[in-house]
Design a protein around this motif. Structure first.
Motif, PDB file in Angstrom:
ATOM      1  N   ARG A   1       0.832  -1.199   0.000  1.00 40.31           N
ATOM      2  CA  ARG A   1       0.000   0.000   0.000  1.00 40.31           C
ATOM      3  C   ARG A   1       0.869   1.253   0.000  1.00 40.31           C
ATOM      4  NH1 ARG A   1      -2.494   1.073   4.286  1.00 40.31           N
ATOM      5  NH2 ARG A   1      -1.489  -0.420   5.685  1.00 40.31           N
ATOM      6  N   LEU A   2       0.499   2.205  -0.842  1.00 40.08           N
ATOM      7  CA  LEU A   2       1.187   3.492  -0.889  1.00 40.08           C
ATOM      8  C   LEU A   2       0.571   4.405   0.160  1.00 40.08           C
ATOM      9  CD1 LEU A   2       3.244   5.331  -2.282  1.00 40.08           C
ATOM     10  CD2 LEU A   2       1.458   5.954  -3.922  1.00 40.08           C
ATOM     11  N   LEU A   3       1.352   4.765   1.186  1.00 31.34           N
ATOM     12  CA  LEU A   3       0.843   5.552   2.293  1.00 31.34           C
ATOM     13  C   LEU A   3       1.056   7.045   2.109  1.00 31.34           C
ATOM     14  CD1 LEU A   3       2.173   3.329   5.218  1.00 31.34           C
ATOM     15  CD2 LEU A   3      -0.044   3.207   4.063  1.00 31.34           C
ATOM     16  N   TRP A   4       2.144   7.412   1.451  1.00 38.23           N
ATOM     17  CA  TRP A   4       2.478   8.833   1.267  1.00 38.23           C
ATOM     18  C   TRP A   4       3.442   8.962   0.103  1.00 38.23           C
ATOM     19  CZ3 TRP A   4       7.332  11.035   1.372  1.00 38.23           C
ATOM     20  CH2 TRP A   4       7.386  12.441   1.381  1.00 38.23           C
ATOM     21  N   SER A   5       3.310  10.056  -0.663  1.00 40.26           N
ATOM     22  CA  SER A   5       4.261  10.327  -1.738  1.00 40.26           C
ATOM     23  C   SER A   5       4.337  11.823  -1.968  1.00 40.26           C
ATOM     24  CB  SER A   5       3.869   9.607  -3.034  1.00 40.26           C
ATOM     25  OG  SER A   5       2.681  10.165  -3.566  1.00 40.26           O
ATOM     26  N   SER A   6       5.474  12.264  -2.463  1.00 36.85           N
ATOM     27  CA  SER A   6       5.672  13.687  -2.709  1.00 36.85           C
ATOM     28  C   SER A   6       6.887  13.874  -3.606  1.00 36.85           C
ATOM     29  CB  SER A   6       5.881  14.436  -1.385  1.00 36.85           C
ATOM     30  OG  SER A   6       6.174  15.801  -1.616  1.00 36.85           O
ATOM     31  N   ARG A   7       6.936  15.035  -4.238  1.00 34.44           N
ATOM     32  CA  ARG A   7       8.134  15.432  -4.975  1.00 34.44           C
ATOM     33  C   ARG A   7       8.994  16.310  -4.080  1.00 34.44           C
ATOM     34  NH1 ARG A   7       9.106  14.133  -9.920  1.00 34.44           N
ATOM     35  NH2 ARG A   7       7.474  13.400 -11.331  1.00 34.44           N
ATOM     36  N   GLY A   8      10.273  16.327  -4.371  1.00 35.16           N
ATOM     37  CA  GLY A   8      11.177  17.179  -3.615  1.00 35.16           C
ATOM     38  C   GLY A   8      11.091  18.621  -4.092  1.00 35.16           C
ATOM     39  N   SER A   9      11.761  19.489  -3.372  1.00 35.68           N
ATOM     40  CA  SER A   9      11.800  20.899  -3.753  1.00 35.68           C
ATOM     41  C   SER A   9      13.015  21.552  -3.112  1.00 35.68           C
ATOM     42  CB  SER A   9      10.519  21.621  -3.307  1.00 35.68           C
ATOM     43  OG  SER A   9      10.435  21.648  -1.891  1.00 35.68           O
ATOM     44  N   GLY A  10      13.306  22.758  -3.558  1.00 33.35           N
ATOM     45  CA  GLY A  10      14.414  23.504  -2.974  1.00 33.35           C
ATOM     46  C   GLY A  10      15.762  23.077  -3.504  1.00 33.35           C
ATOM     47  N   LEU A  11      16.804  23.456  -2.776  1.00 33.34           N
ATOM     48  CA  LEU A  11      18.178  23.175  -3.156  1.00 33.34           C
ATOM     49  C   LEU A  11      18.826  22.263  -2.122  1.00 33.34           C
ATOM     50  CD1 LEU A  11      19.269  26.789  -4.148  1.00 33.34           C
ATOM     51  CD2 LEU A  11      18.315  25.022  -5.616  1.00 33.34           C
ATOM     52  N   TYR A  12      19.767  21.475  -2.589  1.00 34.67           N
ATOM     53  CA  TYR A  12      20.464  20.544  -1.703  1.00 34.67           C
ATOM     54  C   TYR A  12      21.909  20.990  -1.610  1.00 34.67           C
ATOM     55  CZ  TYR A  12      22.555  16.222   0.036  1.00 34.67           C
ATOM     56  OH  TYR A  12      23.252  15.304   0.772  1.00 34.67           O
TER      57      TYR A  12
ATOM     58  N   ALA B   1      11.468  12.112  -6.454  1.00 36.94           N
ATOM     59  CA  ALA B   1      10.154  11.706  -5.948  1.00 36.94           C
ATOM     60  C   ALA B   1      10.373  10.751  -4.778  1.00 36.94           C
ATOM     61  CB  ALA B   1       9.335  11.038  -7.040  1.00 36.94           C
ATOM     62  N   TYR B   2       9.532  10.895  -3.759  1.00 37.33           N
ATOM     63  CA  TYR B   2       9.685  10.108  -2.549  1.00 37.33           C
ATOM     64  C   TYR B   2       8.364   9.422  -2.202  1.00 37.33           C
ATOM     65  CZ  TYR B   2      13.201  13.834  -2.285  1.00 37.33           C
ATOM     66  OH  TYR B   2      14.185  14.726  -2.588  1.00 37.33           O
ATOM     67  N   ALA B   3       8.471   8.322  -1.478  1.00 36.14           N
ATOM     68  CA  ALA B   3       7.254   7.603  -1.072  1.00 36.14           C
ATOM     69  C   ALA B   3       7.518   6.775   0.167  1.00 36.14           C
ATOM     70  CB  ALA B   3       6.763   6.702  -2.201  1.00 36.14           C
ATOM     71  N   VAL B   4       6.437   6.568   0.932  1.00 39.02           N
ATOM     72  CA  VAL B   4       6.430   5.640   2.057  1.00 39.02           C
ATOM     73  C   VAL B   4       5.312   4.647   1.794  1.00 39.02           C
ATOM     74  CG1 VAL B   4       6.136   5.354   4.537  1.00 39.02           C
ATOM     75  CG2 VAL B   4       7.268   7.398   3.651  1.00 39.02           C
ATOM     76  N   THR B   5       5.646   3.371   1.799  1.00 38.66           N
ATOM     77  CA  THR B   5       4.643   2.330   1.595  1.00 38.66           C
ATOM     78  C   THR B   5       4.500   1.513   2.870  1.00 38.66           C
ATOM     79  OG1 THR B   5       6.079   0.522   0.832  1.00 38.66           O
ATOM     80  CG2 THR B   5       5.475   2.196  -0.792  1.00 38.66           C
ATOM     81  N   SER B   6       3.665   0.522   2.804  1.00 37.33           N
ATOM     82  CA  SER B   6       3.454  -0.346   3.970  1.00 37.33           C
ATOM     83  C   SER B   6       4.648  -1.264   4.220  1.00 37.33           C
ATOM     84  CB  SER B   6       2.194  -1.183   3.769  1.00 37.33           C
ATOM     85  OG  SER B   6       2.266  -1.930   2.552  1.00 37.33           O
ATOM     86  N   ARG B   7       5.638  -1.257   3.314  1.00 37.25           N
ATOM     87  CA  ARG B   7       6.787  -2.152   3.460  1.00 37.25           C
ATOM     88  C   ARG B   7       8.133  -1.442   3.488  1.00 37.25           C
ATOM     89  NH1 ARG B   7       5.183  -6.893  -0.945  1.00 37.25           N
ATOM     90  NH2 ARG B   7       3.224  -7.560   0.061  1.00 37.25           N
TER      91      ARG B   7
END
Length: 218
Positions: free
Chosen positions: A66-77, A134-140
Motif C-alpha cells: 500500500r502506498l501511504l504517502w508520496s511527494s516530490r522534492g523541492s528547494g536546493l540541496y 520523488a519520494y514515497a512511504v509504503t506499507s513495506r
C-alpha cells in the motif's frame, strides 16, 4: 428470633383492578463535557492524496503493498558546499590533466577548463536534484526515485533504517534517514517536503518503531 426489616414491613398488594403506582426517580446527573478542542498528540499524520503520485513511484509499488504517502522534492540541496567544491574541482583537475595529455597540445589549459566545466555541472546537478526527485512511504519500505541523470530508484527497508533526522522551518523541511551499518554513516533524504514531522511519525509508526526521531527543526 430476630426479624429483618423486610419481615417488619411486608409488601403491600394493590387492590384488584388497579395498577401499581410507579415512582419516578430523579435522572442521574450527566457529566459535563468540557468545551473546546479535544486533546491531540504532538504529531498526528494526516494522509495526503496519493492519486497524483509520480509515475516513477507508482511503477515501483508491488502487489499487496500500500502506498501511504508520496511527494516530490523541492528547494536546493547544499551540504558542506565549500568542501564539495574543492574536492570535486581537484578530482576534475587531475582527470583533466590526464585527458589533456592525450588529446590536447596544452594539457594545463585543457585541464583547468575541463575541471571548471565538470565541477559546475556536478554541483548544479546536486543542488537542483531535489526538484526532480520523488519520494514515497509504503506499507513495506521507503522509496527514493532520482529523476535527473542518472535516473535510479532505491528502496530502504525498515531493518536498514537507523535514525530519522529532521531539519527545516515550520512545516517545510528535509527528512534524512541514516541507514545501517552506522559506521559508514550512509543515508538518504526527502528534501524540501511538506509536514516532515508527520512523515517521520508515519515512518516510525508503520515501519520502524525502534528508530529514534532526531528533531532539529526551528
Amino acid at each position: 428470633m430476630v426479624k429483618t426489616v423486610g419481615e417488619w414491613t411486608p409488601r403491600s398488594t394493590p387492590p384488584a383492578g388497579r395498577t401499581p403506582m410507579r415512582v419516578k426517580t430523579a435522572p442521574s446527573p450527566r457529566t459535563a463535557t468540557p468545551k473546546g478542542p479535544s486533546p491531540k498528540s504532538a504529531v498526528r499524520y494526516r494522509p495526503s492524496s496519493t492519486a497524483a503520485a509520480p509515475a516513477a513511484i507508482l511503477s515501483q509499488v508491488k502487489q499487496g503493498e500500500r502506498l501511504l504517502w508520496s511527494s516530490r522534492g523541492s528547494g536546493l540541496y547544499i551540504v558542506n558546499f565549500q568542501r564539495a567544491v574543492v574536492v570535486i574541482f581537484i578530482l576534475m583537475l587531475v582527470l583533466g590533466l590526464i585527458i589533456g595529455a592525450i588529446v590536447s597540445a596544452d594539457p594545463t589549459g585543457f585541464a583547468f577548463s575541463f575541471a571548471l566545466v565538470m565541477t559546475f555541472a556536478i554541483l548544479a546537478r546536486a543542488i537542483l536534484s531535489p526538484m526532480f526527485d520523488a519520494y514515497a512511504v509504503t506499507s513495506r519500505r521507503i522509496i527514493v526515485a532520482k529523476g535527473i541523470w542518472p535516473n535510479f530508484t532505491t528502496s530502504y527497508f525498515p531493518e536498514r533504517i537507523n535514525t530519522l533526522t529532521l531539519r527545516g522551518v515550520r512545516n517545510k523541511g528535509s527528512l534524512t534517514f541514516f541507514t545501517l551499518p552506522a559506521a559508514r554513516n550512509t543515508g538518504a533524504a526527502f528534501h524540501g517536503i511538506d509536514r516532515p514531522r508527520e512523515v517521520a511519525q508515519l515512518i516510525h509508526d508503520t515501519l520502524a518503531p525502534q528508530v529514534r526521531i532526531d528533531d532539529r527543526m526551528a
